[in-house]
Design an enzyme around this catalytic site. Structure first.
Site, mmCIF file in Angstrom:
data_model
loop_
_atom_site.group_PDB
_atom_site.id
_atom_site.type_symbol
_atom_site.label_atom_id
_atom_site.label_comp_id
_atom_site.label_asym_id
_atom_site.label_seq_id
_atom_site.Cartn_x
_atom_site.Cartn_y
_atom_site.Cartn_z
ATOM 1 N N SER A 62 0.793 -1.228 0.000
ATOM 2 C CA SER A 62 0.000 0.000 0.000
ATOM 3 C C SER A 62 0.824 1.275 0.000
ATOM 4 O O SER A 62 0.282 2.363 -0.221
ATOM 5 C CB SER A 62 -0.936 0.014 1.223
ATOM 6 O OG SER A 62 -0.185 -0.044 2.420
ATOM 7 N N ASP A 104 -23.233 1.177 5.529
ATOM 8 C CA ASP A 104 -22.520 1.057 4.250
ATOM 9 C C ASP A 104 -23.491 1.425 3.140
ATOM 10 O O ASP A 104 -24.197 0.564 2.605
ATOM 11 C CB ASP A 104 -21.989 -0.367 4.049
ATOM 12 C CG ASP A 104 -21.007 -0.466 2.882
ATOM 13 O OD1 ASP A 104 -21.297 0.108 1.812
ATOM 14 O OD2 ASP A 104 -19.956 -1.105 3.040
ATOM 15 N N THR A 123 -13.755 1.468 5.949
ATOM 16 C CA THR A 123 -14.086 1.920 4.599
ATOM 17 C C THR A 123 -12.817 2.091 3.761
ATOM 18 O O THR A 123 -11.727 2.312 4.298
ATOM 19 C CB THR A 123 -14.809 3.278 4.636
ATOM 20 O OG1 THR A 123 -13.859 4.297 4.982
ATOM 21 C CG2 THR A 123 -15.936 3.272 5.646
ATOM 22 N N ARG A 157 -8.171 3.687 6.568
ATOM 23 C CA ARG A 157 -7.197 4.595 5.984
ATOM 24 C C ARG A 157 -7.176 5.862 6.833
ATOM 25 O O ARG A 157 -8.221 6.321 7.310
ATOM 26 C CB ARG A 157 -7.548 4.954 4.524
ATOM 27 C CG ARG A 157 -7.306 3.826 3.532
ATOM 28 C CD ARG A 157 -5.817 3.560 3.357
ATOM 29 N NE ARG A 157 -5.522 2.571 2.333
ATOM 30 C CZ ARG A 157 -5.340 1.278 2.552
ATOM 31 N NH1 ARG A 157 -5.461 0.812 3.783
ATOM 32 N NH2 ARG A 157 -5.051 0.452 1.565
ATOM 33 N N ASP A 167 -4.706 3.014 14.058
ATOM 34 C CA ASP A 167 -3.683 2.167 13.430
ATOM 35 C C ASP A 167 -3.212 2.796 12.127
ATOM 36 O O ASP A 167 -2.144 2.454 11.633
ATOM 37 C CB ASP A 167 -4.250 0.768 13.159
ATOM 38 C CG ASP A 167 -3.243 -0.147 12.486
ATOM 39 O OD1 ASP A 167 -2.165 -0.375 13.082
ATOM 40 O OD2 ASP A 167 -3.521 -0.628 11.372
ATOM 41 N N GLU A 173 1.114 9.262 6.903
ATOM 42 C CA GLU A 173 2.103 8.277 7.347
ATOM 43 C C GLU A 173 3.119 8.008 6.221
ATOM 44 O O GLU A 173 2.779 8.093 5.041
ATOM 45 C CB GLU A 173 1.411 6.978 7.778
ATOM 46 C CG GLU A 173 0.626 6.275 6.685
ATOM 47 C CD GLU A 173 -0.107 5.032 7.192
ATOM 48 O OE1 GLU A 173 0.069 3.978 6.553
ATOM 49 O OE2 GLU A 173 -0.869 5.110 8.188
ATOM 50 N N HIS A 204 0.076 1.008 11.543
ATOM 51 C CA HIS A 204 -0.554 0.394 10.364
ATOM 52 C C HIS A 204 -0.235 -1.103 10.289
ATOM 53 O O HIS A 204 0.211 -1.603 9.259
ATOM 54 C CB HIS A 204 -0.089 1.111 9.083
ATOM 55 C CG HIS A 204 -1.033 0.925 7.935
ATOM 56 N ND1 HIS A 204 -1.135 1.850 6.919
ATOM 57 C CD2 HIS A 204 -1.895 -0.069 7.616
ATOM 58 C CE1 HIS A 204 -2.018 1.426 6.035
ATOM 59 N NE2 HIS A 204 -2.498 0.262 6.439
ATOM 60 N N GLY A 257 -3.581 -5.454 10.119
ATOM 61 C CA GLY A 257 -3.716 -6.606 9.224
ATOM 62 C C GLY A 257 -2.459 -7.428 9.079
ATOM 63 O O GLY A 257 -2.340 -8.218 8.142
ATOM 64 N N TYR A 258 -1.525 -7.292 10.014
ATOM 65 C CA TYR A 258 -0.199 -7.889 9.842
ATOM 66 C C TYR A 258 -0.018 -9.254 10.502
ATOM 67 O O TYR A 258 1.077 -9.617 10.898
ATOM 68 C CB TYR A 258 0.867 -6.916 10.361
ATOM 69 C CG TYR A 258 1.490 -6.096 9.256
ATOM 70 C CD1 TYR A 258 0.710 -5.590 8.220
ATOM 71 C CD2 TYR A 258 2.846 -5.821 9.242
ATOM 72 C CE1 TYR A 258 1.277 -4.838 7.213
ATOM 73 C CE2 TYR A 258 3.416 -5.070 8.224
ATOM 74 C CZ TYR A 258 2.629 -4.580 7.227
ATOM 75 O OH TYR A 258 3.192 -3.842 6.217
#
Length: 382
Positions: free
Chosen positions: A45, A147, A175, A208, A232, A237, A254, A257-258
């Site tokens: 990303s 949503d 989102t 984001r 996060d 960044e 960030h 999701g790691y």
């Protein structure tokens, strides 16, 4: 065939060495010169993929080992006949488990014996938001899901307004970052919406950084009735506003999701897409490269309280406070060093495994214990 790839994509050699020669480059500082002679480009990303990067190159396939695509000009790639693949859902479980860890700690600090007393507003029902809603619903939480695009296409009764979601005890953002269209999300959480949040609420952002107006958030957090905030992701960044960092409750670089499964899953999905593009057989699977987890089993007896056991298991697998403490130490560095440390922490992130890698043994366990651990998606052994 030359493959230019972000150096932080895991298992590059294992998945791609049989396809072509791999050249590793720093994703955040990737230049047109880096990719000019590439046939394949693999990114994460932090790399902006557009005409400025690829014009004049011979790249015919771009893959991003991430669920998000806002860093890629997909329309321009399509206009140039360049194939594109992303990794939708690859790290959704990892992000869900990050949020569950936050909820666990938050409930404890609020003095709640039953964390399901918290209502949770989920903004964005993509791969992450939908999975989070499913787990929370099975655990017994009162959830509200917002949503608008999905509401228009699906059963409207499953969704609520943004104001309803923002009235919940916990608001968690999932989102994409969009600036145009009927429902742009850039600065979705703006001055007015932040002002309407109060000190008993928790706001979590793992989507984001730009979904929240962080300048406004910084100002809001100095007010006495400000909400509790977990970030996060950050606007700008790896440069992170030091004042804002010091004012949020929990901060991480960030890495929601790691998980190992999430990172390797992203690589695997791009590998599969590239094989299809090239007409090659898919010979590799992520399971081939997954080592045994450090924590393989937890055991609870019939005397265990289901909710207490859940919190023990969640934090044994992942305790968000460790990442918060690790990142806060970075702010002792100078401004320039902090940005480099942000990327270094992501590059050198310790192995984190998802709940599904751990077997929970219930010795004479009550039905409530079984239901809780099934909802959390641990492996269950009775």
């Amino acid at each position: 065939m030359l493959i230019v790839a972000d150096e932080n994509i895991p298992l590059l050699d294992q998945f791609f060495e049989e396809i072509g020669t791999i050249r590793r480059v720093a994703g955040r500082t990737m230049t047109p010169a880096d990719v000019r002679d590439a046939d394949i480009l693999l990114v994460r990303s932090v790399t902006r993929v557009d005409q400025a990067l690829l014009n004049g190159s011979r790249v015919k396939f771009v893959g991003t080992a991430t669920i998000g695509t806002d860093h890629v000009d997909v329309q321009w790639l399509e206009s140039q006949g360049i194939a594109f693949a992303c990794s939708p859902g690859c790290n959704a479980s990892s992000v869900v488990e990050y949020v569950l860890s936050v909820l666990s700690v938050h409930a404890e600090q609020r003095g709640l014996d039953d964390w399901t007393e918290l209502s949770v507003g989920i903004v964005g029902a993509g791969n992450v938001g939908k999975r989070l809603a499913t787990r929370l619903d099975k655990l017994g939480f009162d959830i509200k899901v917002n949503d608008p695009p999905r509401e228009a296409a699906e059963d409207a009764d499953d969704f609520c307004s943004l104001d309803e979601a923002l009235a919940c005890d916990v608001i968690t953002l999932h989102t994409p970052l969009t600036k145009q269209g009927d429902h742009p999300t850039r600065h979705l959480i703006n001055t007015e919406r932040l002002q309407n949040l109060h000190e008993a609420q928790l706001l979590i952002n793992t989507s984001r950084g730009g979904v929240i107006d962080c300048d406004t958030l910084n100002a809001r957090l100095v007010q006495p009735d400000a909400p509790r905030v977990v970030l996060d992701v950050w606007e700008g960044e790896p440069e992170v506003d030091e004042e804002l960092a010091n004012r949020v409750w929990l901060m991480t670089p960030h890495i929601a999701g790691y998980s190992l499964e999430g990172k390797i899953g992203g690589t695997e999905m791009v590998y599969q897409a590239l094989c299809r593009f090239l007409g090659l057989p898919v010979r590799k699977k992520s399971g081939q490269f997954m080592a045994d987890p450090a924590l393989s089993k937890l055991s609870f007896t019939s005397s265990a309280n289901a909710r207490d056991a859940a919190h023990v298991a969640i934090r044994a697998c992942y305790d968000v406070r460790k990442d918060d403490a690790r990142y806060r130490r970075v702010f002792k560095l100078s401004d320039g060093e902090r940005a480099a440390a942000f990327d270094a922490m992501r590059r050198d992130y310790p192995v984190r495994r998802e709940f599904s890698s751990t077997k929970v043994q219930l010795k004479g366990g009550a039905k409530e214990l079984q239901q809780v651990f099934k909802a959390l998606e641990f492996k269950l052994k009775l």
